[in-house]
Design an enzyme around this catalytic site. Structure first.
Site, mmCIF file in Angstrom:
data_model
loop_
_atom_site.group_PDB
_atom_site.id
_atom_site.type_symbol
_atom_site.label_atom_id
_atom_site.label_comp_id
_atom_site.label_asym_id
_atom_site.label_seq_id
_atom_site.Cartn_x
_atom_site.Cartn_y
_atom_site.Cartn_z
ATOM 1 N N LYS B 22 14.862 10.099 4.430
ATOM 2 C CA LYS B 22 15.075 11.945 4.717
ATOM 3 C C LYS B 22 16.233 11.747 4.349
ATOM 4 O O LYS B 22 17.522 11.989 3.961
ATOM 5 C CB LYS B 22 13.962 11.928 6.106
ATOM 6 C CG LYS B 22 14.485 13.683 5.977
ATOM 7 C CD LYS B 22 13.399 13.824 7.097
ATOM 8 C CE LYS B 22 11.692 14.127 6.649
ATOM 9 N NZ LYS B 22 10.802 14.286 7.716
ATOM 10 N N ARG B 92 13.893 16.014 13.226
ATOM 11 C CA ARG B 92 12.458 15.058 12.129
ATOM 12 C C ARG B 92 13.217 14.221 11.776
ATOM 13 O O ARG B 92 14.139 12.759 11.776
ATOM 14 C CB ARG B 92 12.891 15.529 10.546
ATOM 15 C CG ARG B 92 12.660 17.394 10.810
ATOM 16 C CD ARG B 92 12.230 17.809 9.614
ATOM 17 N NE ARG B 92 13.045 18.046 9.303
ATOM 18 C CZ ARG B 92 13.462 17.856 7.269
ATOM 19 N NH1 ARG B 92 12.654 18.279 6.514
ATOM 20 N NH2 ARG B 92 15.035 17.954 6.793
ATOM 21 N N GLY B 101 3.618 12.432 6.901
ATOM 22 C CA GLY B 101 2.655 13.165 8.145
ATOM 23 C C GLY B 101 2.004 12.243 8.542
ATOM 24 O O GLY B 101 0.968 13.126 9.497
ATOM 25 N N MET B 103 4.188 11.104 11.268
ATOM 26 C CA MET B 103 5.495 11.106 12.337
ATOM 27 C C MET B 103 5.483 12.508 12.515
ATOM 28 O O MET B 103 5.088 13.480 12.129
ATOM 29 C CB MET B 103 6.203 10.328 11.676
ATOM 30 C CG MET B 103 5.724 8.733 12.017
ATOM 31 S SD MET B 103 7.272 7.771 11.530
ATOM 32 C CE MET B 103 8.440 7.956 12.530
ATOM 33 N N ARG B 336 12.426 13.280 -2.426
ATOM 34 C CA ARG B 336 12.132 11.751 -2.342
ATOM 35 C C ARG B 336 11.710 12.142 -3.744
ATOM 36 O O ARG B 336 11.271 12.555 -4.407
ATOM 37 C CB ARG B 336 11.706 11.991 -1.635
ATOM 38 C CG ARG B 336 10.118 12.139 -0.974
ATOM 39 C CD ARG B 336 9.374 12.156 0.387
ATOM 40 N NE ARG B 336 8.608 13.132 -0.188
ATOM 41 C CZ ARG B 336 7.505 13.373 1.314
ATOM 42 N NH1 ARG B 336 8.514 12.550 2.408
ATOM 43 N NH2 ARG B 336 6.592 13.977 1.672
ATOM 44 N N HIS B 454 -19.836 -12.791 -6.085
ATOM 45 C CA HIS B 454 -20.543 -12.663 -7.526
ATOM 46 C C HIS B 454 -20.988 -11.545 -7.623
ATOM 47 O O HIS B 454 -20.418 -10.772 -9.032
ATOM 48 C CB HIS B 454 -21.911 -13.316 -7.168
ATOM 49 C CG HIS B 454 -23.093 -13.132 -8.100
ATOM 50 N ND1 HIS B 454 -23.578 -12.070 -8.594
ATOM 51 C CD2 HIS B 454 -23.062 -13.560 -9.693
ATOM 52 C CE1 HIS B 454 -24.237 -12.081 -9.996
ATOM 53 N NE2 HIS B 454 -23.923 -13.572 -10.380
ATOM 54 N N SER B 763 -6.960 -25.103 -16.061
ATOM 55 C CA SER B 763 -7.079 -23.737 -16.485
ATOM 56 C C SER B 763 -7.446 -23.801 -14.814
ATOM 57 O O SER B 763 -8.469 -24.159 -14.300
ATOM 58 C CB SER B 763 -8.126 -23.282 -17.067
ATOM 59 O OG SER B 763 -8.092 -21.807 -16.534
ATOM 60 N N CYS B 830 -7.549 -18.693 -14.632
ATOM 61 C CA CYS B 830 -8.707 -18.418 -15.045
ATOM 62 C C CYS B 830 -9.411 -17.255 -13.456
ATOM 63 O O CYS B 830 -10.834 -16.283 -13.684
ATOM 64 C CB CYS B 830 -9.753 -19.230 -15.619
ATOM 65 S SG CYS B 830 -10.637 -20.120 -15.167
ATOM 66 N N TYR B 850 -0.287 -18.978 -19.129
ATOM 67 C CA TYR B 850 -0.860 -17.550 -19.466
ATOM 68 C C TYR B 850 -1.984 -17.196 -18.301
ATOM 69 O O TYR B 850 -2.338 -18.086 -17.809
ATOM 70 C CB TYR B 850 -1.715 -17.463 -20.926
ATOM 71 C CG TYR B 850 -3.237 -18.573 -20.885
ATOM 72 C CD1 TYR B 850 -4.368 -18.409 -20.123
ATOM 73 C CD2 TYR B 850 -3.075 -19.745 -21.061
ATOM 74 C CE1 TYR B 850 -5.048 -19.299 -19.906
ATOM 75 C CE2 TYR B 850 -4.319 -20.692 -21.149
ATOM 76 C CZ TYR B 850 -5.206 -19.917 -20.563
ATOM 77 O OH TYR B 850 -6.275 -21.187 -20.162
#
Lengths: 872, 872
Positions: B22, B92, B101, B103, B336, B454, B763, B830, B850
Site C-alpha cells: 500500500k 492503515r 481484510g 489486518m 494494487r 488411490h 521415468s 510420471c 518430458y
C-alpha cells in the site's frame, strides 16, 4: 599356448585355482617327499575350455593327456592296457574349493577282460584282480554311464545271497567274476553297447564324466548354498592306482591330524583292511579306529603318524588326509585343510599359537565369526538327529536347537510352560503381543517373514532358537495344527527345530548345552586387543544386558522401549493412553506407565554401570498395542470401561495400510510429545537414582527413531533437553547424556549434513533402511527374496548382509556428510546387520565407531572386527 | 543509521518490501501526479524492530514519526490536535503481499472532545464532525483497545431505534453526540481508563495496534494458508484524512480497471455517497454501480476513468483501486494489482498483448498454471453456494465441483447411476475394485488417504472431482451413512463437494460447465512455442487419451494396465490366473485375458496415432484383485468353482503386511514371467494390427515398474525383447519400440548408472519414490503430514510438490549417473508431481525430456513449462 595338463612334479599348493585343491596338494606332497603315487592333473582351464567347446575334448587336450600318460607309464614301468604289466589309474575330480562328496571318482581304470587276467597273474591274486575289476565296472557304469547305482548294488547282494557271503570280502574270485559278467549285462541293457574294453577310451570317457559332474544337480545346489562360482570349474587328477584291496597287509583310510570335534591334538581317523576308498564311506564294513593300525601294521602306523606331523608342520593347520596301504607300503592320496567344529576350531587356533606354529593374527583368521556364535548355542544330539525325520526347512533365523510341544498362541505357550512343558511356539508370524509367549518357549517357528521379521529379530535378541518363513508349512491356528504337505502336526505334538540350519524335525531330539572353554576366552581376548570397532549389544532387558556383558559387549547400542510396554500390568495403561481423546487423559495414562519405565531403565543401568546405554524412544505404530481379534477387543472394552463400538471405531481409525511407512517413530513423538516426555523423564529419573543409590555413572544416549528431516530432530531434541533439564533441577543432579538419531529413512541418509547439526550420534538402522531403499517389506519379501537368490538376481539376502551397492552407498554418503559437518559425531549401526561378518567389515571400512547386535552375536562381531583389522 | 519512516514523496512502487504494497503504491501514485492525500509510511523494518524490541516503539522511531508528522502538518497547513485547524489522520496497515481484510485500520485519528468542535465549526458541519468522531471512537475501541465490536454496534442500533433512524445517515448531530458519550462509557468499562484525548498518544497507540495486528490469529492463519513468511512484517501508513462523509457531493468506493470475473475491458466497481470506507465493506447501505457516478458527479467520474486508464498504463496490469470523493474532489487511497478469476486472467493477458501493453512472455507469466487448470473444471453456482451449509473440509484432491446423492459402495453407485441419478461415492478409501463405481459417480469423497491416495490419483486421472482424506467425517458403510460430529448424512441424501477447495456442503448446488475460449487457445499456443519440456499424459483408456490430446498432450507417459483388469468380464480370468497352482493353468487364464488386453491397446494406439505410448506392465500386488469380504469370497468360490477353504487359504497367503513394499511390480514379472509375456504380446499384436488397419505408426514404450537392481531389468528386458521378436516373426511386421523402467525405488536411483545399461528410458515414479524416500505411506500419512505442515516441520506436502532436498537429490544423482552412462537416454516423470508447477520447474532444471500428468493437468503443465523457460 595354454598348458592344460600338469604332472604332479610340476605343481605346488599355490596352484590351487589351476590344479584344484586335490591336484595342488598331491603335487605339494610329492614336492616335500611324501609317498604319493605318480600322476598328472588336467586343469580347471581345460574344464572351462571343454564346456566352451560343446562338451568335447579337442585334439590338443587329448594330445597333452596322451603325452603325460606316456610319461607316467615310463615312470611306473607299466603301460595302460598292457597284457602283462598293465597300468591302472584312478580318476578323481578336484575343485578349487573342496566340495566333499559332490563330484565323481573312477578307480581301477584300465582294467578289461585281458588286463584283469594280467593283474591276477602278476600279483598271483585272482581275487584281488577280480575284486578290482568288479569295482571298476560298477563305478564306471554308475559315474560314466549314468546307470542307476542300485542295479549294481542289487546284483551284488543277489550274488552274495546266492553264495551265502556276509561281507564282500567273503566272495571268492569266481563269485566276483560272475558279478562282473552280470554287471556287463546291466551295462548292455542300458546303453545297448558293450562295456568299453579299450583303456584309452575308458580314460577319456572318465575325464569327460568328471568334467560333466561339475554341472550335475547336486554340485549346482552345493555351489549355490556355499556361494561358489561356477566359473571356478574342476580339475581332473589322473593317478597311478595303489591298492588297499590286495589282502590283509593292505587297507585304506581317512584321518585328521587332530580331533575335528574337540580339537584335541591327537591323530583321529579310521581305516579298513583289504578295501578300497569307497568302502570306508559306504559303511559296508565298520572301519577301525586309526590307533588300532598300530597293532596291525606298527611300522606303517609309525610312518603315518610322522607324515601327519610333517603335513601339519608344512601346512600350519590341521589336515584331513586320505591314505592307502598296499602291501605294507603307505601312500597318501589326498590332504586338505580339515573342516572342524566351532569348538575344535577355537582350541586348535589357540593351541597352535602356544605351539608357536602360527601367530595370534593367524589364529584369529582361523575361526569364523559364525563358528564363534555357534559355540554359544545348544545343538542337537548327533545320534538322535540321525534317526530323526526332517519334515521341512525354513530360514535359519536364530541359531540354536530346540525341541518341544507345538502350541499356536502366546497365551497357551505361557500357560503350558508354567506346567514345565517345553514349548515350540508356531505362528504364521509373531507380533509384539507374542513376546511373553516367545519368552516362555524353547523355540519359535513361523511360516511367514524373513531373516529380520519380528520373530527372527526378537528371537536372536533373546538368543532363542528360531526358524522363520518356513513357507512349506501351513499354520491353521483356529484348528490348532499345522500341515506340511499331507503331514499334520497337532497341538501338543513334539517337533524339533534347528535354528542354525533352518531344519524342522518331527518328534523330540535332545540338545546339548555349550560350555565356554578357557581357550575361547583367551581367543576372544586376542580379538579384542586387535579390533578397532566397538561392539555393543541390542538389549531391552536387564537379563539380556547381563548376557551381553558376559559376551563382551561394551554398551547397549539399541534398547527398544516398546517391548517394555507389553507385559500384563502395563498394556492396559498403554491402551488407555492410546485410546485417550485428549492430551490430559493421555498424560494421566502415561503417569501410570512412568514408574514401570523408570524401573526398567534403573535395572538396565544397574547392569550396564558406566557403559553407554542407547535408548530408542517409542517406535512402533500405536495400533500394534491394540487387540485385533473380536474377543480381545471385547475384553479390552470391558477392562477399560469403554463403549465397544467406540473402541472399534478407534481401532479402525488407527489401522494402517502400510504400517511400516505409517504413523510411528518420531512421528508419534511429534503428534504426542507427552509420550516421549514420559520416557525421557523415566530415563533420567532412573539414571539419577542409580547414580545415587548404586554409586555408578550411567551414560544414557537418547535415540530418536525414524527421523527423515532435520526439523523433526530439532523439535524432539529440544523436547528431550528441556525435559532432562527439568529432572536435573528437580533432583538437583546432572547426568551426562547424548541425543542422536537412527538413520533408517533414506531421506535421513540423503540429508545427513542437515541432520548432523542436531545429533550427537547417528545409529544406522539398516533393517528399515534396507526395507525402504529396496522397497522390500521384511514381513512380506521372504518368498520373493528366496526366488531372487535362486535366479541370481540377488547374490545375498540384503536383510542378512548389507547391500553395499545400494544401502551401503546411502550409508557412505551419510557418513561423509555427517563427518564433514561434525567431525566428532559418533557413528554406529544397530540394525541386525551389526552382527553379520561382511556387514561388520563394511562398517569398519566406513569408519563407524561401533556395531551393535543381539547378545548372542556379540562374540562373533568382536572376532569379525578383529579380522578386518588384521586383513587391512 | 536505519531510516524507519519515509514520506510518500520519498517512495516508489519498487520499495514494496520496505514500505509494504500500500505504502509503495501510494508513493508511486503521488510520484506520477495522481491525487493522493499526503502522508508517510513507517517501514516493515520498523515493525520487525518493534517485535524484537519487546513490542515497544523506542525513542528513535518515535522521533522519526514526530519529524514526519511535523512535515505533514506543514504541508497540510493543519496541526494534529489543534483546536482550530486540526489535522486528522488515517492509519492503515500495508503488508508486502496483500492480505485483504486480515489486518487493521483506524480512520479519523486526531479527534477528541476539542478537535471535534473545531472540525464542526471549520466545516460548519456538526453532523459530519460528530459522525467522524463516532466512527473514530468506535474503530479505536475495536482495533486499538480490543473491545468487542458488537458492543459498539449494539449501542448504535439502540440509539437508532430510540430515534427511529433507519440508516446511520438518518441520525442527527445530537444523536451522534449521544452515541459518542455512550461509546466512551463502554471504553471506560473495559479499560478502566478514559478514552485517550491526546492525539499523539492516539497515534502511537494506533501504530502499535497495526504492528500487533501482524500477529493476530487471522493474519497468522492467512499467512500459513498462503505460504507468506512472518518475517516480511507490515508497514504502517499514516495519511492525512479525506472525507467521503461530508455530504451528498462526497463519497467513497472501490473499483477494478477491468472486469475481474470476465476480463472485459470496462471499469467495474461500486461506491456510496456520504460514507467512509468501511461502510462499503460493511454492507449497511447497498452501494451503487460505478457507472452511476457519471450521473451524480459527471466531472469526478470522467476524472476517475482517466485515472484508471493512467494507472493501467503505468502498471501494465489490471488495478484494484480505493478512492474517496470529498466535496467533488477525487482522492486515491490505494491501488494494487487486482485479483481475478482464471477466465479473466487469460482474457486480460491475451487482450493486453493485443493492446501492445505487454509482451507474450509477460502475458504467459500473468496466468498461473493452477488458473489454467481451473478453467477446465466445472464450478458451483456462486449464488447457490453462498446459501449452502459447509459441513466439513478435506483435501482438495481433484478439482471441480460436484453434487449428488451419497452412496457408499461401488456396486450401489453403478446401480443408481444407471437410473440417471447423480452420485457422490463416499468411502473410507477407494481401492481398484471401486473403479467402476468411481467412473459412474459425479464425485468422490473419502475419509482417509492423502493427495496421492488411490481415490485422488484415479479421480485426477479421470478429471473427476474428489475430496480426499476428510478426517472429520466417519464413514459407516454398514449403516449406509456418514457422520460429521452430530450431523448424520444417510444414503441417498444430497451433498456437494468442491475439489478445488476441499469443501463439503450439505444439499444440492448446481454447477456450471467450463467453456474454453479462443483466448485460451491462443494463450496456450504461445506457451507451447516457448516451452522446452515435453508434456505427456497419464491415461489408461482411449477416452482419457482423447481428452489429453485435446488438452495438448504429446504422448502417453504412463498407461497403467491394472485398471484394465477390473471390469466385470475380465476380473474372473484375472482371479483364475492368480489362483492357479501352476504355470499351465496360469497361462490358460492369461490366454482368456489376451484378447481384452489387445483391444485395450489397439484403441489407445488408435487415439494416440504416431505419439509415444508408455505402457507400464502390471504393477499392483495380486491380492488387490481378490475379494476381501466374506460374501464376495463365497461368490468368487462359486463362480470359479473353487473350494471355499482353499480359496480363503490362498487369499490369506497372498495377504501382505505392507503391500506397498511387497510382491508387486517387476517382482511379479519375475515370479510369473507369463503375465508380462501376455501383456507384451498384446501390446505388439495390437500395434501391428493398428499399423495395418489404420495406417498409423504406433510407438509403444514398454515400462517395467519397481526396478531396484539392474539384474531385474536385464531379465525382464530380455523377456520383453524375445516376446516382441516372436510377434514380429509371426506377424511378419516390425514395430519400433523402447524398453525402459520407472525409477521409483530409492535403490534404483542410487544405482542408475548400472540400470541405465538396460534401459532406453527412465521415468521417475515420484509417488513411490517419495513414499520410500520419506518412509511415508501415501495411504496412511495424510493426517500426520497435515500436522507436520502446521508445525512447520514440512513446508509442503511432498506428495504434492517434489521434495527437492531429499527426493530431488536422489533424482539428480540418478539423472547425472544415467546421462554419464548413456547420453541419449530419455528421461521423464510420471508421478503425480508431473502436473505440479514447482515440480515441473524442477524437472526442467534437471534436464528431463518430458513430464506426464493426468489429462486435466496437461494445459497447466504446458504453461508451467513455458514459464520456467521464460524465467531462465
Amino acid at each position: 599356448m595354454t598348458k592344460y595338463v600338469y604332472s604332479f612334479k610340476e605343481g605346488s599348493k599355490e596352484m590351487k585355482s589351476l590344479l584344484g585343491g586335490k591336484g595342488a596338494n598331491l603335487a605339494e606332497m610329492k614336492r616335500i617327499g611324501l609317498p604319493v603315487p605318480s600322476g598328472f592333473t588336467v586343469t580347471t582351464e581345460a574344464c572351462n575350455f571343454y564346456f566352451q567347446n560343446n562338451h568335447k575334448i579337442n585334439e590338443k587336450l587329448q594330445k597333452e593327456i596322451n603325452k603325460h600318460l606316456e610319461l607316467l607309464e615310463k615312470e611306473e614301468g607299466k603301460k595302460l592296457g598292457d597284457n602283462k604289466n598293465p597300468l591302472l589309474l584312478s580318476i578323481r575330480s578336484g575343485a578349487v574349493i573342496s566340495m566333499p562328496g559332490m563330484m565323481d571318482t573312477v578307480l581301477n581304470l584300465g582294467l578289461n577282460d585281458d588286463t584283469v587276467e594280467a593283474l591276477a597273474k602278476q600279483t598271483s591274486n585272482y581275487r584281488f584282480a577280480y575284486d578290482s575289476y568288479r569295482r571298476f565296472v560298477q563305478m564306471f557304469g554308475d559315474v560314466v554311464l549314468k546307470i542307476p547305482k542300485y542295479e549294481f548294488d542289487r546284483t551284488l547282494d543277489k550274488v552274495k545271497d546266492k553264495y551265502n557271503a556276509k561281507l564282500d570280502t567273503d566272495l571268492s574270485y569266481e563269485n566276483l567274476k560272475e558279478v562282473v559278467d552280470l554287471y556287463k549285462k546291466i551295462i548292455y541293457k542300458h546303453t545297448k553297447k558293450e562295456f568299453p574294453q579299450n583303456p584309452k577310451e575308458q580314460l577319456l570317457m572318465a575325464i569327460k564324466a568328471v568334467f560333466d559332474s561339475w554341472k550335475n544337480e547336486r554340485a549346482i545346489i552345493y555351489r549355490r548354498i556355499n556361494d561358489i562360482k561356477e566359473s571356478l570349474a574342476t580339475a581332473v587328477n589322473v593317478q597311478s592306482m595303489v591298492f588297499g584291496n590286495t589282502g590283509k597287509y593292505s587297507g585304506t583310510g581317512v584321518a585328521f591330524t587332530r580331533n575335528p570335534v574337540t580339537g584335541e591334538r591327537k591323530v583321529f581317523g579310521e581305516f579298513l583292511i583289504n578295501a578300497q576308498g569307497e568302502d570306508v564311506v559306504a559303511g559296508i564294513r565298520t572301519p577301525k579306529e586309526i590307533s588300532e593300525l598300530k597293532d596291525i601294521l606298527p611300522k606303517v602306523y609309525g610312518e603315518f603318524i610322522k607324515t601327519c606331523e610333517k603335513l601339519e608342520e608344512h601346512y600350519k593347520d590341521m589336515q584331513d588326509i586320505e591314505f592307502t596301504v598296499e602291501d605294507k607300503r603307505l601312500y597318501l592320496l589326498q590332504t586338505r585343510t580339515a573342516k572342524r567344529t566351532a569348538q575344535s576350531a577355537t582350541k586348535i587356533a589357540v593351541d597352535m599359537v602356544k605351539e608357536k606354529v602360527i601367530s595370534k593374527d593367524e589364529a584369529l583368521l582361523r575361526v569364523t565369526p559364525e563358528q564363534v556364535n555357534r559355540l554359544l548355542h545348544p545343538s542337537f544330539d548327533e545320534e538322535e538327529l540321525k534317526r530323526s525325520k526332517k519334515i521341512a526347512k525354513g530360514l535359519p533365523a536364530s541359531p540354536g536347537a530346540a525341541s518341544g510341544k507345538v502350541y499356536f498362541t502366546s497365551e497357551k505357550a505361557v500357560e503350558v510352560s508354567k506346567n514345565g512343558e517345553d514349548v515350540i511356539l508356531v505362528r504364521t508370524e509373531t507380533s509384539p503381543e507374542d513376546i511373553e509367549g516367545m519368552v516362555e518357549s524353547r523355540g519359535i517357528l513361523t511360516s511367514r517373514g524373513g531373516m529380520t521379521s519380528h520373530a527372527a529379530v526378537v528371537a536372536r535378541g533373546m538368543g532363542k532358537c528360531c526358524v522363520a518363513g518356513c513357507s512349506e508349512i501351513v499354520v491353521e491356528e483356529e484348528n490348532r495344527l499345522f500341515k506340511v504337505g499331507d503331514l499334520v502336526i497337532k497341538e501338543g505334538e513334539y517337533i524339533s527345530i534347528d535354528g542354525m540350519k533352518g531344519n524342522i524335525y518331527k518328534g523330540l531330539i535332545h540338545t546339548r548345552s555349550p560350555e565356554l572353554s578357557d581357550d575361547f576366552k583367551v581367543f576372544m581376548k586376542w580379538a579384542d586387543d586387535k579390533r578397532k570397532l566397538g561392539v555393543r549389544t541390542n538389549a531391552d532387558t536387564p537379563k539380556d544386558s547381563k548376557i551381553a556383558i558376559d559376551f563382551g559387549a561394551e554398551g547397549i547400542g539399541l534398547c527398544r522401549t516398546e517391548h517394555m510396554f507389553f507385559s500384563d500390568k502395563r498394556i492396559n495403561a498403554v491402551r488407555e493412553m492410546i485410546l485417550s481423546d485428549n492430551k490430559d487423559d493421555r498424560v494421566k495414562a502415561l503417569d501410570k506407565l512412568f514408574p514401570y519405565q523408570k524401573e526398567d531403565f534403573y535395572n538396565i543401568f544397574k547392569e550396564m554401570k558406566h557403559r553407554p546405554v542407547t535408548v530408542r524412544l517409542l517406535d512402533p505404530p500405536l495400533h500394534e498395542f491394540l487387540p485385533s481379534e473380536e474377543k480381545d477387543i471385547k475384553n479390552v472394552a470391558k477392562k477399560l470401561n469403554l463403549d465397544l463400538s467406540h473402541l472399534k471405531e478407534k481401532i479402525m481409525k488407527l489401522k494402517e495400510f502400510n504400517p511400516m511407512l505409517g504413523h510411528r517413530g518420531c512421528r508419534l513423538g511429534i503428534s504426542y510429545p507427552e509420550i516421549y516426555e514420559m520416557q525421557v523423564k523415566a530415563i533420567f529419573t532412573a539414571a539419577i537414582e542409580a547414580k545415587k543409590k548404586l554409586d555408578i555413572n550411567p551414560h544414557p544416549e537418547i535415540m530418536i527413531p525414524l527421523i527423515g528431516d532435520k526439523r523433526e530432530l530439532k523439535f524432539l531434541r529440544e523436547l528431550v533437553c528441556s525435559s532432562a533439564d527439568k529432572i536435573f533441577q528437580k533432583e538437583d543432579s546432572v547426568i551426562t547424556y547424548k541425543v542422536g538419531t537412527m538413520i533408517e529413512v533414506p531421506r535421513a541418509a540423503l540429508t545427513s549434513d542437515e541432520i548432523a547439526n542436531y545429533a550427537d550420534f547417528f545409529s544406522y538402522g539398516t533393517n528399515d533402511l534396507t526395507q525402504m531403499t529396496f522397497g522390500f517389506s521384511r514381513d512380506d519379501s521372504g518368498e520373493f527374496i528366496r526366488e531372487y537368490k535362486e535366479r541370481k538376481i540377488l547374490q545375498k539376502d540384503p536383510f542378512e548382509s548389507i547391500d553395499i551397492n545400494g544401502v551401503g552407498k546411502l550409508m557412505k554418503m551419510s557418513v561423509e556428510a555427517a563427518k564433514k559437518k561434525k567431525e566428532n559425531i559418533k557413528l554406529g549401526i544397530c540394525g541386525e546387520h551389526g552382527g553379520e561378518e561382511n556387514s561388520i567389515k563394511f562398517c569398519h571400512k566406513l569408519g563407524l565407531d561401533y556395531v551393535s547386535c543381539s547378545p548372542f552375536r556379540v562374540p562373533g562381531a568382536r572376532l569379525a572386527a578383529a579380522q578386518v583389522t588384521i586383513k587391512e
